[in-house]
Design a protein around this motif. Structure first.
Motif, PDB file in Angstrom:
ATOM      1  N   VAL A 613       0.869  -1.459   0.086  1.00  0.00           N
ATOM      2  CA  VAL A 613       0.154   0.207   0.059  1.00  0.00           C
ATOM      3  C   VAL A 613       0.969   1.144  -0.046  1.00  0.00           C
ATOM      4  CG1 VAL A 613      -1.608   1.258   1.164  1.00  0.00           C
ATOM      5  CG2 VAL A 613      -1.936  -1.106   1.009  1.00  0.00           C
ATOM      6  N   THR A 614       1.668   1.295   1.237  1.00  0.00           N
ATOM      7  CA  THR A 614       2.513   2.361   1.148  1.00  0.00           C
ATOM      8  C   THR A 614       3.709   2.467  -0.168  1.00  0.00           C
ATOM      9  OG1 THR A 614       4.365   1.521   2.596  1.00  0.00           O
ATOM     10  CG2 THR A 614       2.435   2.810   3.467  1.00  0.00           C
ATOM     11  N   ALA A 615       4.212   1.375  -0.565  1.00  0.00           N
ATOM     12  CA  ALA A 615       4.876   1.368  -1.613  1.00  0.00           C
ATOM     13  C   ALA A 615       4.496   2.030  -3.064  1.00  0.00           C
ATOM     14  CB  ALA A 615       5.535   0.004  -1.795  1.00  0.00           C
ATOM     15  N   ARG A 616       3.205   1.296  -3.104  1.00  0.00           N
ATOM     16  CA  ARG A 616       2.429   1.963  -4.306  1.00  0.00           C
ATOM     17  C   ARG A 616       2.161   3.401  -4.245  1.00  0.00           C
ATOM     18  NH1 ARG A 616      -2.880   3.166  -5.929  1.00  0.00           N
ATOM     19  NH2 ARG A 616      -3.191   2.908  -8.155  1.00  0.00           N
ATOM     20  N   SER A 617       1.882   3.973  -3.050  1.00  0.00           N
ATOM     21  CA  SER A 617       1.701   5.428  -2.983  1.00  0.00           C
ATOM     22  C   SER A 617       2.991   6.101  -3.590  1.00  0.00           C
ATOM     23  CB  SER A 617       1.143   5.539  -1.673  1.00  0.00           C
ATOM     24  OG  SER A 617       1.213   7.049  -1.280  1.00  0.00           O
ATOM     25  N   GLN A 618       3.815   5.697  -2.916  1.00  0.00           N
ATOM     26  CA  GLN A 618       5.430   6.350  -3.457  1.00  0.00           C
ATOM     27  C   GLN A 618       5.611   6.233  -4.779  1.00  0.00           C
ATOM     28  OE1 GLN A 618       8.097   7.834  -1.454  1.00  0.00           O
ATOM     29  NE2 GLN A 618       6.083   8.017  -0.529  1.00  0.00           N
ATOM     30  N   VAL A 619       5.075   5.088  -5.457  1.00  0.00           N
ATOM     31  CA  VAL A 619       5.432   4.901  -6.930  1.00  0.00           C
ATOM     32  C   VAL A 619       4.735   5.969  -7.716  1.00  0.00           C
ATOM     33  CG1 VAL A 619       5.447   3.482  -8.990  1.00  0.00           C
ATOM     34  CG2 VAL A 619       6.555   2.650  -6.786  1.00  0.00           C
ATOM     35  N   ILE A 620       3.219   5.724  -7.383  1.00  0.00           N
ATOM     36  CA  ILE A 620       2.409   6.600  -8.322  1.00  0.00           C
ATOM     37  C   ILE A 620       2.547   8.005  -7.978  1.00  0.00           C
ATOM     38  CG2 ILE A 620       0.557   4.817  -8.237  1.00  0.00           C
ATOM     39  CD1 ILE A 620      -1.014   6.534  -6.219  1.00  0.00           C
ATOM     40  N   GLY A 621       3.130   8.450  -6.813  1.00  0.00           N
ATOM     41  CA  GLY A 621       3.491   9.853  -6.403  1.00  0.00           C
ATOM     42  C   GLY A 621       4.800  10.180  -7.239  1.00  0.00           C
ATOM     43  N   GLY A 622       5.515   9.405  -7.611  1.00  0.00           N
ATOM     44  CA  GLY A 622       6.787   9.490  -8.270  1.00  0.00           C
ATOM     45  C   GLY A 622       6.165   9.696  -9.922  1.00  0.00           C
ATOM     46  N   MET A 623       5.381   8.851 -10.300  1.00  0.00           N
ATOM     47  CA  MET A 623       4.851   8.968 -11.503  1.00  0.00           C
ATOM     48  C   MET A 623       3.965  10.251 -11.763  1.00  0.00           C
ATOM     49  SD  MET A 623       3.245   5.240 -11.736  1.00  0.00           S
ATOM     50  CE  MET A 623       2.475   5.069 -13.051  1.00  0.00           C
ATOM     51  N   VAL A 624       3.241  10.926 -10.812  1.00  0.00           N
ATOM     52  CA  VAL A 624       3.004  12.317 -10.884  1.00  0.00           C
ATOM     53  C   VAL A 624       3.814  13.306 -11.214  1.00  0.00           C
ATOM     54  CG1 VAL A 624       1.311  14.052  -9.823  1.00  0.00           C
ATOM     55  CG2 VAL A 624       0.701  11.658  -9.698  1.00  0.00           C
ATOM     56  N   MET A 625       4.964  13.286 -10.510  1.00  0.00           N
ATOM     57  CA  MET A 625       5.942  14.205 -10.670  1.00  0.00           C
ATOM     58  C   MET A 625       6.656  14.089 -11.999  1.00  0.00           C
ATOM     59  SD  MET A 625       8.276  14.226  -6.838  1.00  0.00           S
ATOM     60  CE  MET A 625       9.009  15.753  -7.576  1.00  0.00           C
ATOM     61  N   GLY A 626       6.690  12.720 -12.497  1.00  0.00           N
ATOM     62  CA  GLY A 626       6.951  12.776 -13.808  1.00  0.00           C
ATOM     63  C   GLY A 626       6.414  13.274 -15.039  1.00  0.00           C
ATOM     64  N   VAL A 627       5.123  13.420 -14.803  1.00  0.00           N
ATOM     65  CA  VAL A 627       4.117  13.883 -15.418  1.00  0.00           C
ATOM     66  C   VAL A 627       4.372  15.280 -15.558  1.00  0.00           C
ATOM     67  CG1 VAL A 627       1.676  14.656 -15.951  1.00  0.00           C
ATOM     68  CG2 VAL A 627       2.352  12.091 -15.396  1.00  0.00           C
ATOM     69  N   GLY A 628       4.474  16.004 -14.447  1.00  0.00           N
ATOM     70  CA  GLY A 628       4.709  17.484 -14.360  1.00  0.00           C
ATOM     71  C   GLY A 628       6.099  17.771 -14.999  1.00  0.00           C
ATOM     72  N   ALA A 629       7.143  16.908 -14.612  1.00  0.00           N
ATOM     73  CA  ALA A 629       8.513  17.328 -15.056  1.00  0.00           C
ATOM     74  C   ALA A 629       8.677  17.196 -16.781  1.00  0.00           C
ATOM     75  CB  ALA A 629       9.506  16.119 -14.745  1.00  0.00           C
ATOM     76  N   ALA A 630       7.624  16.318 -17.402  1.00  0.00           N
ATOM     77  CA  ALA A 630       7.799  16.086 -18.831  1.00  0.00           C
ATOM     78  C   ALA A 630       6.864  17.257 -19.506  1.00  0.00           C
ATOM     79  CB  ALA A 630       6.841  14.847 -19.095  1.00  0.00           C
ATOM     80  N   LEU A 631       5.782  17.534 -18.919  1.00  0.00           N
ATOM     81  CA  LEU A 631       4.696  18.487 -19.701  1.00  0.00           C
ATOM     82  C   LEU A 631       4.526  20.140 -19.122  1.00  0.00           C
ATOM     83  CD1 LEU A 631       2.014  16.071 -20.054  1.00  0.00           C
ATOM     84  CD2 LEU A 631       3.776  16.533 -21.469  1.00  0.00           C
ATOM     85  N   SER A 632       5.176  20.341 -17.825  1.00  0.00           N
ATOM     86  CA  SER A 632       4.877  21.717 -17.462  1.00  0.00           C
ATOM     87  C   SER A 632       5.702  22.419 -16.649  1.00  0.00           C
ATOM     88  CB  SER A 632       3.577  21.766 -16.668  1.00  0.00           C
ATOM     89  OG  SER A 632       3.564  20.691 -15.568  1.00  0.00           O
ATOM     90  N   GLU A 633       6.624  21.567 -15.748  1.00  0.00           N
ATOM     91  CA  GLU A 633       7.480  22.261 -14.697  1.00  0.00           C
ATOM     92  C   GLU A 633       8.635  22.869 -15.417  1.00  0.00           C
ATOM     93  OE1 GLU A 633       8.151  20.233 -11.069  1.00  0.00           O
ATOM     94  OE2 GLU A 633       6.599  18.974 -11.397  1.00  0.00           O
ATOM     95  N   GLU A 634       8.967  24.210 -15.074  1.00  0.00           N
ATOM     96  CA  GLU A 634      10.049  24.970 -15.622  1.00  0.00           C
ATOM     97  C   GLU A 634      10.303  25.981 -14.818  1.00  0.00           C
ATOM     98  OE1 GLU A 634      11.884  26.897 -19.453  1.00  0.00           O
ATOM     99  OE2 GLU A 634       9.886  26.500 -19.315  1.00  0.00           O
ATOM    100  N   MET A 635      11.486  26.140 -13.989  1.00  0.00           N
ATOM    101  CA  MET A 635      11.659  27.469 -13.162  1.00  0.00           C
ATOM    102  C   MET A 635      12.233  28.503 -14.265  1.00  0.00           C
ATOM    103  SD  MET A 635      13.790  25.735  -9.951  1.00  0.00           S
ATOM    104  CE  MET A 635      13.932  27.249  -8.867  1.00  0.00           C
ATOM    105  N   ALA A 636      11.367  29.428 -14.617  1.00  0.00           N
ATOM    106  CA  ALA A 636      11.897  30.364 -15.534  1.00  0.00           C
ATOM    107  C   ALA A 636      12.614  31.367 -15.137  1.00  0.00           C
ATOM    108  CB  ALA A 636      10.469  30.850 -16.217  1.00  0.00           C
ATOM    109  N   LEU A 637      13.991  31.437 -15.725  1.00  0.00           N
ATOM    110  CA  LEU A 637      15.217  32.159 -15.147  1.00  0.00           C
ATOM    111  C   LEU A 637      14.946  33.602 -15.898  1.00  0.00           C
ATOM    112  CD1 LEU A 637      17.462  32.653 -13.627  1.00  0.00           C
ATOM    113  CD2 LEU A 637      18.861  31.607 -15.505  1.00  0.00           C
ATOM    114  N   ASP A 638      14.934  34.654 -15.084  1.00  0.00           N
ATOM    115  CA  ASP A 638      15.127  35.984 -15.798  1.00  0.00           C
ATOM    116  C   ASP A 638      16.459  36.570 -15.555  1.00  0.00           C
ATOM    117  OD1 ASP A 638      15.502  38.829 -15.851  1.00  0.00           O
ATOM    118  OD2 ASP A 638      13.517  39.345 -14.837  1.00  0.00           O
ATOM    119  N   THR A 639      17.448  36.100 -16.711  1.00  0.00           N
ATOM    120  CA  THR A 639      18.716  36.428 -16.900  1.00  0.00           C
ATOM    121  C   THR A 639      19.481  37.821 -16.534  1.00  0.00           C
ATOM    122  OG1 THR A 639      18.681  36.550 -19.345  1.00  0.00           O
ATOM    123  CG2 THR A 639      18.826  34.445 -18.247  1.00  0.00           C
ATOM    124  N   GLY A 640      18.185  38.646 -16.477  1.00  0.00           N
ATOM    125  CA  GLY A 640      18.546  40.236 -16.267  1.00  0.00           C
ATOM    126  C   GLY A 640      18.950  40.261 -14.827  1.00  0.00           C
TER     127      GLY A 640
END
Length: 724
Positions: A613-640
């Motif tokens: 139960v807890t192991a599955r929770s860990q894995v699906i949580g990681g998969m959710v983070m992977g979706v964010g990493a793939a499709l939306s997450e980005e720290m937008a840098l103001d280089t100025g």
């Protein structure tokens, strides 16, 4: 207890509790709001005041003056501590950014003051009245692509074997591509928060949100220049960490300095923008991956070079971390570089190194499979290795990557002769499937615990933390199994520096290390009981002590033992790691480029699964983070300005419920006797490793458009969709 040889037959091999599904024992407290988090600990000390931090508004340079008169005169303000009032504080464990003190500014939103007031609103309002003068440093170069061009080929390789140049010259197929991953922020729900009582300048007590009690206690002692024994830390509940709360951060330091200055306990929570620019994060990377292969699909050469950024003396993001160990190759050249930039500190974020590295490597593997006209699952199987590729004399303790690929492919319904990219459609949606391998090292740390029979309960005490991962539950399962008791008979107490030092939570070593430490303490308790009763190897079952004619209830006793697990040198003979395979199906809108993940499956090999139960929770949580990493997450840098501008949860877009479809997790539930006495390994970061690349590969299969720069947003393919 010394773990000096592989585990033989153990009491866990016929377990009734360990390895079985059990809901989290802290769950009712969490869902009813009764689990007190750091900032909410109103009951621990009276007279708490509020601190509000002020961050620097330059990227680097010096603070030349601070005018606090108006802020000090504001309603409710008790005092203000500025960075100019304090000598530069020492650097704690693995810190490269000074958390407070002195005029130097190393990065935007470095803490330069804390206002202490009677209410949060008063402290925040007063902080806005402080006037700060700066001397800005020379313009900085934030061009990571230029840094890669400057650094590639320089320095001695981190891994080098075979004639790499010849391998590429003689190969049947060669791929050579550049890959980009952005900076990422932890952005856990609970902010960095602390209550600190250092009101008398003597004993310091902190109620903080932290993953590593002992590490942080030592860092705080170093930073403040006081004896570690004068510090007590409690962190029984942590609302997410992901590695960001491994280390001492500014909230604790500011609360401590404020408490000492005002003579009362002070609570500080970092505002959400400071979580982006003040605390640690995952650095962006630029990676070049070259692969060379024979016609049969075996790899002749792997050449992986990476650059990330970091502060002087820092670590960056080693995206090559997995490459020397994952796939077999006749030759290999791997080099990791870091470019110094005045940006917030780069440090551990879930699966540091591997997460960003596999985002690139697993696309490269698909590109080579395509060049060879091979099924990408089959291509990965062909290049499996049962030994460390860069050290053939070091076998894996247990490696079932091929089984992960085969089991996962079967369960997912993987079609080895998939339709050509861009040829499968469901209305307006182009449909594609992708796969990626997952790799994460299996680390362990020394870990201790106290096991005691007290007042009719088995009490387990350890400074281990539960960051939402299920530590309370798996430690209770381990203790109950070892002592022959039920889960209801165990009282687990965590997150207090008064308890024996544990591994802490992080690096995917927490579960395997801390359960081994509790096992060691319980085995010591069994030996103590046997000695006290004059028994030779009694059995512990059904809550009773059994030996010959002796049959007595265990919980009637009062007895304790303290023990820890220490890891033997024999483990160095083996390469230890966890493995997985991620399968994803996506739909890409043929007209807008919008991508939706339709279904996901992970098949994981991480030794004995302590609690599915807890192991599955860990894995699906990681998969959710992977979706964010793939499709939306980005720290937008103001280089100025040298700052991340999207520093809130409106601008930094993590995956939400609507983004996550059906998720399936398969555990091989193997046994690794080299890994630990429980034959278990960690699983928490494995769920993230490779997910983003599986999505990228699925998007290519859907559209025929190959994206190599994350996040994979629609603007990067929109102009090419008309050709699909």
């Amino acid at each position: 207890m010394q773990f000096n040889e592989p585990a033989g037959e153990t009491l866990f091999d016929n377990a009734k509790i360990v390895g079985k599904a059990h809901t989290r024992i802290d769950g009712p407290l969490k869902v009813t709001g009764q689990a007190p988090y750091a900032y909410e600990r109103y009951d621990v000390v009276e007279g708490q005041l509020y601190g509000y931090p002020l961050g620097a508004t330059i990227s680097h340079g010096t603070v030349t003056a601070m005018d606090t008169a108006a802020a000090l005169a504001a309603p409710g303000v008790r005092t203000i501590v500025t960075t100019l009032d304090v000598e530069p504080l020492a650097l704690g464990m693995l810190n490269v950014a000074r958390l407070f003190g002195g005029a130097d500014v190393m990065h935007y939103h470095q803490a330069i003051a804390v206002v202490i007031a009677e209410t949060f609103e008063q402290a925040r309002a007063a902080a806005s009245l402080i006037e700060v003068s700066y001397e800005q440093g020379d313009p900085a170069d934030y061009d990571l692509d230029a840094a890669f061009e400057r650094l590639q080929g320089s320095g001695e390789p981190d891994t080098l074997y075979g004639d790499v140049d010849a391998a590429f010259r003689d190969a049947a197929a060669v791929t050579d591509q550049m890959y980009h991953t952005p900076g990422e922020s932890h952005q856990m729900m609970e902010p960095f928060a602390s209550i600190v009582d250092w009101s008398d300048g003597g004993q310091l007590t902190g109620w903080i949100s932290n993953q590593m009690i002992n590490w942080t206690r030592g860092s705080l002692a170093t930073t403040l220049g006081i004896d570690k024994e004068r510090i007590r830390i409690e962190s029984p509940y942590v609302g997410g960490g992901f590695g960001g709360k491994l280390w001492l951060r500014a909230d604790t330091v500011l609360a401590a300095l404020g408490s000492r200055a005002v003579g009362a306990p002070v609570k500080v929570a970092l505002p959400r923008p400071m979580m982006m620019n003040n605390t640690t994060h995952r650095s962006a990377t630029v990676q070049r991956i070259r692969l060379a292969a024979n016609a049969d699909g075996t790899l002749k050469g792997i050449w992986h070079e990476n650059v990330s950024y970091g502060l002087p003396g820092g670590r960056g993001e080693n995206a090559t971390a997995q490459t020397p160990y994952f796939y077999a190759s006749e030759t290999m050249r791997v080099k990791n570089h870091m470019a110094e930039m005045p940006l917030p500190e780069t440090a551990d974020m879930r699966a540091p190194g591997e997460a960003a590295g596999l985002m690139a490597l697993e696309i490269a593997m698909d590109e080579m499979a395509e060049a060879l006209e091979m099924d990408p699952v089959r291509f990965r199987i062909v290049n499996d290795s049962q030994v460390n590729p860069s050290n053939p004399d070091q076998p894996y303790s247990d490696r079932n990557f091929v089984q992960c690929l085969e089991r996962g492919a079967e369960a997912f319904g993987w079609d080895a002769s998939r339709p050509a990219p861009g040829s499968r459609r469901d209305g307006d949606w182009l449909i594609g499937q992708g796969v990626a391998g997952a790799f994460r090292g299996a680390l362990v740390q020394p870990s201790g615990a106290r096991a005691a029979i007290e007042n009719g309960k088995l009490v387990i005490e350890t400074d281990m933390t539960d960051i939402g991962t299920g530590s309370y539950t798996i430690l209770a399962q381990t203790a109950a199994e070892t002592m022959g008791l039920g889960m209801e008979d165990v009282d687990v107490r965590l997150g207090n520096s008064a308890y024996p030092v544990s591994s802490g939570s992080g690096g995917q070593f927490g579960a395997v290390s801390s359960t081994s430490g509790v096992y060691a303490a319980c085995m010591a308790l069994r030996e103590r009981i046997a000695s006290d009763l004059g028994l030779d190897a009694p059995a512990f079952a059904r809550g009773r002590i059994l030996a010959g004619d002796v049959d007595r209830p265990l919980l009637d006793m009062t007895v304790e033992a303290v023990e820890s697990i220490e890891w033997g040198d024999f483990m160095k003979q083996y390469q230890k790691a966890t493995f997985g395979a991620h399968f994803v199906e996506v739909g890409v809108n043929a007209y807008t480029g919008e991508t939706r993940v339709r279904r996901m499956l992970a098949c994981c090999d991480a030794g004995r699964i302590l609690n599915p139960v807890t192991a599955r929770s860990q894995v699906i949580g990681g998969m959710v983070m992977g979706v964010g990493a793939a499709l939306s997450e980005e720290m937008a840098l103001d280089t100025g300005r040298g700052m991340f501008v999207n520093h809130d949860l409106a601008g930094y877009e993590v995956a939400v419920h609507a983004d996550i479809p059906e998720q399936e997790v398969i555990f091989l539930d193997t046994l690794d006797p080299i890994a630990s006495p429980l034959k278990a390994k960690g699983v928490g970061e494995l769920g993230l490793c490779g997910v983003a690349a599986a999505i990228a590969n699925a998007m290519y299969n859907a559209t025929g458009i190959r994206l190599r720069s994350y996040p994979l947003t629609l603007d990067k393919m929109l102009d090419q969709l008309s050709d699909v």
